[in-house]
Design an enzyme around this catalytic site. Structure first.
Site, PDB file in Angstrom:
ATOM      1  CG  ASP A 101      76.113  16.161  64.851  1.00 21.69           C
ATOM      2  OD1 ASP A 101      75.505  15.146  64.473  1.00 21.69           O
ATOM      3  OD2 ASP A 101      77.357  16.235  64.949  1.00 21.69           O
TER       4      ASP A 101
HETATM    5  N1  URA Z   1      79.862  15.440  60.916  1.00 18.92           N
HETATM    6  C1  URA Z   1      79.595  15.740  62.204  1.00 18.92           C
HETATM    7  O1  URA Z   1      80.373  15.425  63.095  1.00 18.92           O
HETATM    8  N2  URA Z   1      78.445  16.377  62.488  1.00 18.92           N
HETATM    9  C2  URA Z   1      77.555  16.766  61.557  1.00 18.92           C
HETATM   10  O2  URA Z   1      76.537  17.370  61.891  1.00 18.92           O
HETATM   11  C3  URA Z   1      77.859  16.466  60.232  1.00 18.92           C
HETATM   12  C4  URA Z   1      79.016  15.800  59.926  1.00 18.92           C
END
Ligand code: URA
Length: 229
Positions: A101
């Protein structure tokens, strides 16, 4: 491979720019000027442009310590991409191995080898990933069991696969997952009534983030590291 494509792949020029370079008689192949973009470059040919010997690179494998606030995409109109941190002319041909993310940092692999990344991201291979999570609310022992049993995420029809939750302290934990559902770790904690305030990926399979890489830094993988997957 066609000469215009060869020029494009080895210099980072667009196909159009590469065609112009070729048509302008700036390129020699084995000492002979070639002006046709469609010219087939023999396997071991010596291609020279601007006095430079152009050579195709093998597949690329690297790890980057993804900083916050950059996206795992080749192009984005709103944010900078992880590729902006790379000093590689052909970064358009690369892809991230899965995604983190915008507000997740840590170990991200980048390659142009689709089969290799498939072995890391496909659910079939169950490649484990380890995340360090900082939580808004205190963790409790029941969370360990809930993660191990599988969680019902909002909007999903199946439970998450069993995951290991290692509690470090009241508000920090390591999470070991081998699925890659959308916002998976954040949603897993939401499912037990908690909220992730910071998330950092430490490990993909047996590969850990190199401690020498500060956010935004990257390095190429060794052959032994590539062979882990
Ligand atoms: N899980 C999440 O919530 N975000 C990420 O970036 C990776 C795994």
């Amino acid at each position: 491979m066609r000469l215009d494509r060869f020029i494009s792949e080895t210099t980072g020029l667009s196909r159009k720019e590469s065609s112009k370079v070729v048509q302008s008689a700036e390129v020699t192949v084995d000492g002979v000027v070639q002006k046709k973009g469609a010219f087939k470059v023999p396997q071991d040919a010596t291609v020279i442009w601007n006095g430079e010997h152009l050579q195709r690179m093998g597949p690329i494998y690297l790890m980057i310590n993804k900083p916050l606030n950059c996206v795992c995409a080749n192009h984005d109109s709103a944010h900078i991409t992880v590729f902006a941190h790379l000093d590689i002319p052909i970064s358009d041909k690369l892809h991230t191995v899965g995604r983190l993310d915008l507000d997740t940092s840590g170990l991200l692999l980048i390659t142009d080898d689709g089969q290799w990344s498939h072995r890391i991201t496909s659910p079939k291979y169950k490649c484990p990933k380890v995340y360090h999570a900082w939580l808004a609310e205190p963790l409790n022992a029941a969370d360990i069991e809930a993660f191990a049993q599988g969680l019902q995420l909002t909007g999903e029809t199946t439970l998450t696969a069993p995951a290991v939750l290692d509690i470090i302290n009241e508000r920090e934990a390591l999470v070991h997952v081998h699925e890659g559902r959308y916002h998976q770790v954040r949603r897993m904690f939401a499912a037990v009534g908690n909220n992730v305030v910071k998330l950092h990926r430490e490990q993909v399979g047996p590969l850990s983030l190199d401690a020498d890489l500060t956010p935004g830094d990257y390095r190429f993988l060794t052959a032994a590291e590539v062979a882990l997957f």
